[in-house]
Design an enzyme around this catalytic site. Structure first.
Site, mmCIF file in Angstrom:
data_model
loop_
_atom_site.group_PDB
_atom_site.id
_atom_site.type_symbol
_atom_site.label_atom_id
_atom_site.label_comp_id
_atom_site.label_asym_id
_atom_site.label_seq_id
_atom_site.Cartn_x
_atom_site.Cartn_y
_atom_site.Cartn_z
ATOM 1 N N ARG A 20 33.795 1.185 8.432
ATOM 2 C CA ARG A 20 34.379 0.792 7.147
ATOM 3 C C ARG A 20 34.541 2.024 6.267
ATOM 4 O O ARG A 20 33.674 2.897 6.241
ATOM 5 C CB ARG A 20 33.472 -0.223 6.421
ATOM 6 C CG ARG A 20 33.377 -1.584 7.080
ATOM 7 C CD ARG A 20 34.676 -2.392 6.990
ATOM 8 N NE ARG A 20 34.560 -3.702 7.616
ATOM 9 C CZ ARG A 20 34.935 -3.989 8.861
ATOM 10 N NH1 ARG A 20 35.450 -3.055 9.633
ATOM 11 N NH2 ARG A 20 34.800 -5.219 9.326
ATOM 12 N N GLU A 45 43.535 -1.940 2.778
ATOM 13 C CA GLU A 45 44.280 -2.177 4.018
ATOM 14 C C GLU A 45 45.384 -3.188 3.745
ATOM 15 O O GLU A 45 45.076 -4.346 3.499
ATOM 16 C CB GLU A 45 43.334 -2.653 5.121
ATOM 17 C CG GLU A 45 42.325 -1.556 5.466
ATOM 18 C CD GLU A 45 41.495 -1.827 6.730
ATOM 19 O OE1 GLU A 45 41.662 -2.883 7.353
ATOM 20 O OE2 GLU A 45 40.692 -0.955 7.066
ATOM 21 N N HIS A 98 43.495 -0.417 11.735
ATOM 22 C CA HIS A 98 42.435 -1.380 12.061
ATOM 23 C C HIS A 98 42.730 -2.122 13.372
ATOM 24 O O HIS A 98 42.829 -3.355 13.404
ATOM 25 C CB HIS A 98 42.237 -2.368 10.906
ATOM 26 C CG HIS A 98 40.823 -2.856 10.817
ATOM 27 N ND1 HIS A 98 40.178 -3.069 9.632
ATOM 28 C CD2 HIS A 98 39.914 -3.166 11.785
ATOM 29 C CE1 HIS A 98 38.946 -3.490 9.865
ATOM 30 N NE2 HIS A 98 38.759 -3.549 11.164
HETATM 31 P P1 NAD Z 1 25.699 -3.801 15.224
HETATM 32 O O1 NAD Z 1 25.103 -4.764 14.258
HETATM 33 O O2 NAD Z 1 25.393 -3.947 16.664
HETATM 34 O O3 NAD Z 1 25.313 -2.301 14.793
HETATM 35 C C1 NAD Z 1 25.378 -1.831 13.482
HETATM 36 C C2 NAD Z 1 24.249 -0.847 13.260
HETATM 37 O O4 NAD Z 1 24.392 -0.293 11.938
HETATM 38 C C3 NAD Z 1 22.851 -1.491 13.313
HETATM 39 O O5 NAD Z 1 22.046 -0.808 14.246
HETATM 40 C C4 NAD Z 1 22.345 -1.382 11.874
HETATM 41 O O6 NAD Z 1 20.944 -1.209 11.801
HETATM 42 C C5 NAD Z 1 23.107 -0.149 11.395
HETATM 43 N N1 NAD Z 1 23.196 -0.023 9.939
HETATM 44 C C6 NAD Z 1 23.466 -0.984 9.013
HETATM 45 N N2 NAD Z 1 23.494 -0.459 7.780
HETATM 46 C C7 NAD Z 1 23.246 0.866 7.919
HETATM 47 C C8 NAD Z 1 23.134 1.944 6.996
HETATM 48 N N3 NAD Z 1 23.288 1.755 5.682
HETATM 49 N N4 NAD Z 1 22.849 3.165 7.484
HETATM 50 C C9 NAD Z 1 22.678 3.372 8.818
HETATM 51 N N5 NAD Z 1 22.788 2.385 9.735
HETATM 52 C C10 NAD Z 1 23.054 1.156 9.296
HETATM 53 O O7 NAD Z 1 27.269 -3.867 14.976
HETATM 54 P P2 NAD Z 1 28.438 -3.359 15.954
HETATM 55 O O8 NAD Z 1 28.890 -4.493 16.792
HETATM 56 O O9 NAD Z 1 28.048 -2.094 16.617
HETATM 57 O O10 NAD Z 1 29.584 -3.080 14.877
HETATM 58 C C11 NAD Z 1 29.423 -2.073 13.901
HETATM 59 C C12 NAD Z 1 30.525 -2.125 12.877
HETATM 60 O O11 NAD Z 1 31.753 -1.733 13.466
HETATM 61 C C13 NAD Z 1 30.847 -3.519 12.313
HETATM 62 O O12 NAD Z 1 29.995 -3.896 11.287
HETATM 63 C C14 NAD Z 1 32.246 -3.341 11.793
HETATM 64 O O13 NAD Z 1 32.208 -2.839 10.469
HETATM 65 C C15 NAD Z 1 32.806 -2.267 12.702
HETATM 66 N N6 NAD Z 1 33.820 -2.833 13.593
HETATM 67 C C16 NAD Z 1 35.075 -2.346 13.492
HETATM 68 C C17 NAD Z 1 36.077 -2.848 14.303
HETATM 69 C C18 NAD Z 1 37.459 -2.286 14.214
HETATM 70 O O14 NAD Z 1 38.400 -3.001 14.495
HETATM 71 N N7 NAD Z 1 37.625 -1.026 13.866
HETATM 72 C C19 NAD Z 1 35.796 -3.876 15.204
HETATM 73 C C20 NAD Z 1 34.489 -4.344 15.309
HETATM 74 C C21 NAD Z 1 33.511 -3.820 14.494
#
Ligand code: NAD
Length: 312
Positions: free
Chosen positions: A233, A262, A283
């Site tokens: 994000r 976006e 995205h």
């Molecule tokens: P996940 O929950 O498996 O992993 C997220 C990690 O971030 C966790 O380990 C959590 O502890 C950590 N975290 C949360 N807040 C934090 C902070 N302030 N500082 C450091 N670490 C922190 O999630 P995931 O499935 O790996 O997805 C991660 C992110 O990717 C989603 O939340 C989403 O924003 C993004 N995403 C983007 C797309 C895209 O189309 N570009 C698609 C899917 C997910």
């Protein structure tokens, strides 16, 4: 028992499979993938279920009109487009399709990293303009990758980076020693990560405390000439400070699948996008045939589980 038919509004574009799966599992679907905020507020009151991706903003105002709403299904992962606390207050449940796009997003991250370090999109543009430009890039081999947010996507990306010969370090508020040991990496503080990484991958989930994790101060701590790849994000990064760091050469390049708005709509944001050392995709992290099928499958499975759990 025979399930009642629940009315579901799908307010973002989804794979056909999702509509089929919903229709064959006791949901009556209204598919309105381009519905605007005002129309959504008018129409939402008759629905039991709302299915969204990231385009629809499920605000407090929308939820106030959602008299019958019981479940919001986020066909994806991040729930930052949903007013989660208002939903909770109204007893509305939220389900996601966690894990459905892990592979797609991590593959995109690797693609963005290589595109940045070898300037692939830039040199392709030059070739198309009939300019044969042999710019020099850098290798990733034996460099240090810093992963911010070592969750599902962070881990999947780290596995590939390890295989490519990079050293992996990670910053996360939660530690999973087992997966970390598996990739032979280590957890470090944010400061250490910023100081040591040649390329930073932003893969955290945006939670209340997470915004502006990287502002002017943190950009200042980074190695001169390092890269940032962001598939999570934009709120994690202070945009105007990043623009400055990119212009100064402090940050050698930025590649992101996300923007602050976006689609983007302000001046500094458009200026960032216009820079030659910046790559932006709209995205598309989960925009693969495989991920969309998985999203449809996981979302409907989790919806069914939830309706059974709450006896709907
Ligand atoms: P996940 O929950 O498996 O992993 C997220 C990690 O971030 C966790 O380990 C959590 O502890 C950590 N975290 C949360 N807040 C934090 C902070 N302030 N500082 C450091 N670490 C922190 O999630 P995931 O499935 O790996 O997805 C991660 C992110 O990717 C989603 O939340 C989403 O924003 C993004 N995403 C983007 C797309 C895209 O189309 N570009 C698609 C899917 C997910």
């Amino acid at each position: 028992r025979v399930n009642a038919i629940l009315r579901a509004l799908v307010s973002d574009p989804v794979d056909n499979l999702m509509i089929e799966e919903l229709n064959s599992n006791h949901f009556e679907v209204s598919y309105e993938p381009t519905i605007d905020a005002e129309t959504l507020k008018d129409k939402v009151k008759i629905f039991d279920v709302l299915v969204v991706r990231s385009r629809t903003k499920v605000t407090h105002e929308v939820l106030e009109k959602a008299e019958r709403l019981k479940i919001i299904a986020r066909a994806g992962i991040g729930t930052d487009n949903i007013d989660v606390s208002s939903a909770k207050e109204k007893g509305i449940h939220i389900v996601t399709a966690a894990g459905s796009s892990t592979q797609s997003v991590s593959e995109l991250s690797i693609g963005l990293a290589l595109s940045l370090t070898r300037k692939i999109p830039f040199l392709d543009r030059k070739s198309k303009e009939n300019i044969w430009k042999k710019d020099t890039g850098t290798e990733l081999y034996e460099k240090t990758a810093g992963i911010i947010g070592f969750g599902r996507i962070g881990y999947a990306t780290a596995k590939v980076l390890k295989a490519m010969g990079l050293k992996v370090i990670a910053y996360d508020i939660y530690h999973n020693q087992k997966t970390m040991e598996e990739i032979g990496g280590s957890y470090v503080s944010l400061k250490d990560l910023l100081e040591k990484s040649d390329i930073i991958f932003l893969q955290a989930t945006l939670t209340d405390g997470g915004a502006k994790l990287i502002s002017k101060n943190e950009l200042g701590m980074m190695k001169r000439g390092s890269y940032i790849v962001n598939t999570s994000r934009s709120e994690f990064i202070d945009g105007p400070s990043l623009l400055q760091a990119l212009k100064d050469g402090k940050v050698a390049g930025y590649a992101a699948d996300v923007t602050w708005n976006e689609p983007p709509n302000n001046e500094w944001e458009n200026e960032i996008i216009s820079l030659e050392n910046v790559i932006i995709t709209p995205h598309i992290g989960a925009q693969t045939v495989e991920a969309q099928k998985r999203v449809a499958k996981y979302t409907v499975e989790n919806l069914i589980k939830k309706r059974e759990e709450i006896g709907l």
